[in-house]
Design a protein around this motif. Structure first.
Motif, PDB file in Angstrom:
ATOM      1  N   ASP A  10       0.824  -1.207   0.000  1.00  0.00           N
ATOM      2  CA  ASP A  10       0.000   0.000   0.000  1.00  0.00           C
ATOM      3  C   ASP A  10       0.856   1.255   0.000  1.00  0.00           C
ATOM      4  O   ASP A  10       0.556   2.233  -0.700  1.00  0.00           O
ATOM      5  N   LEU A  11       1.924   1.250   0.786  1.00  0.00           N
ATOM      6  CA  LEU A  11       2.803   2.416   0.824  1.00  0.00           C
ATOM      7  C   LEU A  11       3.427   2.679  -0.537  1.00  0.00           C
ATOM      8  O   LEU A  11       3.600   3.812  -0.965  1.00  0.00           O
ATOM      9  N   ALA A  12       3.762   1.596  -1.231  1.00  0.00           N
ATOM     10  CA  ALA A  12       4.372   1.741  -2.554  1.00  0.00           C
ATOM     11  C   ALA A  12       3.386   2.285  -3.578  1.00  0.00           C
ATOM     12  O   ALA A  12       3.793   2.848  -4.598  1.00  0.00           O
ATOM     13  N   SER A  13       2.087   2.130  -3.305  1.00  0.00           N
ATOM     14  CA  SER A  13       1.073   2.545  -4.279  1.00  0.00           C
ATOM     15  C   SER A  13       0.474   3.906  -3.971  1.00  0.00           C
ATOM     16  O   SER A  13      -0.461   4.333  -4.650  1.00  0.00           O
ATOM     17  N   VAL A  14       0.966   4.600  -2.933  1.00  0.00           N
ATOM     18  CA  VAL A  14       0.487   5.953  -2.658  1.00  0.00           C
ATOM     19  C   VAL A  14       0.820   6.843  -3.848  1.00  0.00           C
ATOM     20  O   VAL A  14       1.949   6.847  -4.343  1.00  0.00           O
ATOM     21  N   ARG A  15      -0.162   7.550  -4.346  1.00  0.00           N
ATOM     22  CA  ARG A  15       0.054   8.453  -5.472  1.00  0.00           C
ATOM     23  C   ARG A  15      -0.713   9.748  -5.241  1.00  0.00           C
ATOM     24  O   ARG A  15      -1.570   9.826  -4.361  1.00  0.00           O
ATOM     25  N   PHE A  16      -0.405  10.755  -6.046  1.00  0.00           N
ATOM     26  CA  PHE A  16      -1.056  12.044  -5.908  1.00  0.00           C
ATOM     27  C   PHE A  16      -1.953  12.316  -7.112  1.00  0.00           C
ATOM     28  O   PHE A  16      -1.650  11.916  -8.235  1.00  0.00           O
ATOM     29  N   ALA A  17      -3.049  12.994  -6.845  1.00  0.00           N
ATOM     30  CA  ALA A  17      -4.003  13.319  -7.899  1.00  0.00           C
ATOM     31  C   ALA A  17      -4.759  14.576  -7.489  1.00  0.00           C
ATOM     32  O   ALA A  17      -4.742  14.974  -6.322  1.00  0.00           O
ATOM     33  N   TYR A  18      -5.391  15.211  -8.451  1.00  0.00           N
ATOM     34  CA  TYR A  18      -6.357  16.260  -8.131  1.00  0.00           C
ATOM     35  C   TYR A  18      -7.476  16.195  -9.164  1.00  0.00           C
ATOM     36  O   TYR A  18      -7.323  15.614 -10.244  1.00  0.00           O
ATOM     37  N   SER A  19      -8.610  16.767  -8.804  1.00  0.00           N
ATOM     38  CA  SER A  19      -9.818  16.591  -9.592  1.00  0.00           C
ATOM     39  C   SER A  19     -10.551  17.912  -9.769  1.00  0.00           C
ATOM     40  O   SER A  19     -10.898  18.560  -8.779  1.00  0.00           O
ATOM     41  N   ARG A  76     -13.603   8.762  -6.317  1.00  0.00           N
ATOM     42  CA  ARG A  76     -12.170   8.474  -6.352  1.00  0.00           C
ATOM     43  C   ARG A  76     -11.666   8.684  -7.786  1.00  0.00           C
ATOM     44  O   ARG A  76     -12.249   8.160  -8.736  1.00  0.00           O
ATOM     45  N   PRO A  77     -10.595   9.450  -7.987  1.00  0.00           N
ATOM     46  CA  PRO A  77     -10.128   9.714  -9.353  1.00  0.00           C
ATOM     47  C   PRO A  77      -9.593   8.444 -10.019  1.00  0.00           C
ATOM     48  O   PRO A  77      -8.874   7.663  -9.399  1.00  0.00           O
ATOM     49  N   LEU A  78      -9.944   8.247 -11.282  1.00  0.00           N
ATOM     50  CA  LEU A  78      -9.496   7.067 -12.010  1.00  0.00           C
ATOM     51  C   LEU A  78      -8.073   7.229 -12.527  1.00  0.00           C
ATOM     52  O   LEU A  78      -7.416   6.255 -12.856  1.00  0.00           O
ATOM     53  N   ASN A  79      -7.605   8.471 -12.623  1.00  0.00           N
ATOM     54  CA  ASN A  79      -6.203   8.725 -12.975  1.00  0.00           C
ATOM     55  C   ASN A  79      -5.756   9.975 -12.228  1.00  0.00           C
ATOM     56  O   ASN A  79      -6.554  10.617 -11.538  1.00  0.00           O
ATOM     57  N   SER A  80      -4.504  10.322 -12.366  1.00  0.00           N
ATOM     58  CA  SER A  80      -3.958  11.396 -11.537  1.00  0.00           C
ATOM     59  C   SER A  80      -4.385  12.788 -11.987  1.00  0.00           C
ATOM     60  O   SER A  80      -4.355  13.725 -11.190  1.00  0.00           O
ATOM     61  N   ARG A  81      -4.792  12.942 -13.260  1.00  0.00           N
ATOM     62  CA  ARG A  81      -5.166  14.254 -13.775  1.00  0.00           C
ATOM     63  C   ARG A  81      -6.449  14.140 -14.600  1.00  0.00           C
ATOM     64  O   ARG A  81      -6.452  14.367 -15.808  1.00  0.00           O
ATOM     65  N   PRO A  82      -7.572  13.786 -13.994  1.00  0.00           N
ATOM     66  CA  PRO A  82      -8.816  13.673 -14.760  1.00  0.00           C
ATOM     67  C   PRO A  82      -9.252  15.038 -15.279  1.00  0.00           C
ATOM     68  O   PRO A  82      -8.947  16.067 -14.672  1.00  0.00           O
ATOM     69  N   ASP A  83      -9.955  15.049 -16.414  1.00  0.00           N
ATOM     70  CA  ASP A  83     -10.475  16.313 -16.934  1.00  0.00           C
ATOM     71  C   ASP A  83     -11.939  16.462 -16.534  1.00  0.00           C
ATOM     72  O   ASP A  83     -12.634  15.482 -16.252  1.00  0.00           O
ATOM     73  N   PHE A  84     -12.394  17.695 -16.507  1.00  0.00           N
ATOM     74  CA  PHE A  84     -13.733  17.988 -15.999  1.00  0.00           C
ATOM     75  C   PHE A  84     -14.815  17.303 -16.826  1.00  0.00           C
ATOM     76  O   PHE A  84     -15.790  16.769 -16.263  1.00  0.00           O
ATOM     77  N   GLU A  85     -14.687  17.300 -18.135  1.00  0.00           N
ATOM     78  CA  GLU A  85     -15.737  16.732 -18.980  1.00  0.00           C
ATOM     79  C   GLU A  85     -15.925  15.243 -18.727  1.00  0.00           C
ATOM     80  O   GLU A  85     -17.053  14.755 -18.682  1.00  0.00           O
ATOM     81  N   ILE A 156       2.077  19.012  -4.947  1.00  0.00           N
ATOM     82  CA  ILE A 156       2.468  17.627  -5.244  1.00  0.00           C
ATOM     83  C   ILE A 156       3.987  17.499  -5.309  1.00  0.00           C
ATOM     84  O   ILE A 156       4.565  16.530  -4.805  1.00  0.00           O
ATOM     85  N   THR A 157       4.630  18.481  -5.919  1.00  0.00           N
ATOM     86  CA  THR A 157       6.097  18.459  -5.992  1.00  0.00           C
ATOM     87  C   THR A 157       6.699  18.502  -4.592  1.00  0.00           C
ATOM     88  O   THR A 157       7.640  17.764  -4.270  1.00  0.00           O
ATOM     89  N   TYR A 158       6.144  19.338  -3.742  1.00  0.00           N
ATOM     90  CA  TYR A 158       6.620  19.435  -2.364  1.00  0.00           C
ATOM     91  C   TYR A 158       6.439  18.108  -1.633  1.00  0.00           C
ATOM     92  O   TYR A 158       7.348  17.628  -0.938  1.00  0.00           O
ATOM     93  N   ARG A 159       5.271  17.487  -1.760  1.00  0.00           N
ATOM     94  CA  ARG A 159       5.003  16.220  -1.069  1.00  0.00           C
ATOM     95  C   ARG A 159       5.915  15.113  -1.577  1.00  0.00           C
ATOM     96  O   ARG A 159       6.371  14.254  -0.801  1.00  0.00           O
ATOM     97  N   ALA A 160       6.180  15.117  -2.872  1.00  0.00           N
ATOM     98  CA  ALA A 160       7.078  14.105  -3.428  1.00  0.00           C
ATOM     99  C   ALA A 160       8.474  14.219  -2.820  1.00  0.00           C
ATOM    100  O   ALA A 160       9.119  13.206  -2.507  1.00  0.00           O
ATOM    101  N   HIS A 161       8.923  15.438  -2.615  1.00  0.00           N
ATOM    102  CA  HIS A 161      10.227  15.634  -1.968  1.00  0.00           C
ATOM    103  C   HIS A 161      10.190  15.161  -0.515  1.00  0.00           C
ATOM    104  O   HIS A 161      11.175  14.604  -0.012  1.00  0.00           O
TER     105      HIS A 161
END
Length: 265
Positions: A10-19, A76-85, A156-161
């Motif tokens: 689970d820790l290895a699969s933590v990812r960032f996204a926004y919607s 829950r977002p299906l990918n890290s950068r979903p589009d509004f439409e 996201i860049t900050y959290r990745a660091h």
């Protein structure tokens, strides 16, 4: 208290996204009666005229009791950068029983009259919700979306660091005062919720967001969890000044230029 349990996978699969849909839905909370967060005031002043062109009073009904949003508006977002439409299409295709269940979950047994009147035609209710958000996006959110993206990407860049430097403990220690990491578990201080959730290999999207005042999450044990938390530096977004000077935007692109200007602030 809400507890989220992790294992190594689970820790290895933590990812960032926004919607964009999450941002549109959460932004309705800024208009809640008695909102005391002064950071929203420039936003309220700037958008007060624009909301006159949308189905505003109906949209406000989506906040529910205690500001809880129906879950189908913040999936829950299906990918890290979903589009509004694509997110709006998913809302239009939400099964009627899910829409009704989630509306009752946010409002309780007594639904507001405009919603209750449409309950006899769930498809019409869902389409009105989607159409209202579509108009709201065009009038209010879309003109500001590039600046929002710049802020979200910077977080996201900050959290990745943070993860690279200190692992999960470093990620969660300054995320929000209401959340903490201990021995493979995330503890979220939520007095109205008592739940224990296992990620169980489903991954945990971490979602910075402009409008939440604290960390929020899904508590449906049948659905994969995600965490939404307040983005860093959101006060810079609430000003209406163009934060991307034209010469810099021409050189770097407006999103990158907006990010650099925000870093100066």
């Amino acid at each position: 208290m809400l507890t989220i349990r992790f294992d190594v996978e689970d820790l290895a699969s933590v990812r960032f996204a926004y919607s964009p849909m999450h941002e549109a839905a959460f932004s309705l909370r800024a208009w809640a009666p008695g909102t005391s967060i002064s950071i929203y005031r420039p936003w309220l002043e700037a958008t007060a005229v624009e909301i006159e062109s949308v189905d505003w009073q109906f949209l406000l009904l989506m906040r529910g009791n205690r500001g809880w949003l129906p879950d189908f508006l913040t999936p829950r977002p299906l990918n890290s950068r979903p589009d509004f439409e694509s997110e709006l299409t998913a809302i239009r295709e939400t099964p009627a029983d899910v829409v009704l269940h989630d509306l009752h979950g946010s409002h309780g047994s007594a639904l507001p009259a405009p919603i209750a009147e449409l309950m006899q035609d769930p498809q019409a209710l869902t389409q009105r919700i989607a159409d209202s958000f579509a108009a709201y996006w065009v009038a209010v959110m879309a003109p500001r979306w590039p600046r929002m993206v710049a802020l979200l990407e910077a977080d996201i860049t900050y959290r990745a660091h943070r993860i690279a430097a200190g692992g999960a403990a470093a990620l969660f220690e300054d995320l929000n005062p209401h959340i903490r990491w201990l021995d493979g578990k995330v503890y979220l201080d939520e007095p109205l919720i008592e739940a224990d959730i296992e990620v169980s290999g489903r991954g945990l999207p971490m979602m910075p967001s402009i409008f939440p005042s604290s960390v929020t999450t899904s508590i449906d044990s049948d659905q994969p969890p995600f965490l939404t938390y307040p983005v860093r530096g959101r006060g810079t977004l609430m000003t209406e000044r163009d934060s991307a000077p034209d010469p810099l935007a021409a050189l770097l692109g407006r999103t990158r230029a907006s990010l650099l200007a925000a870093l100066v602030e």
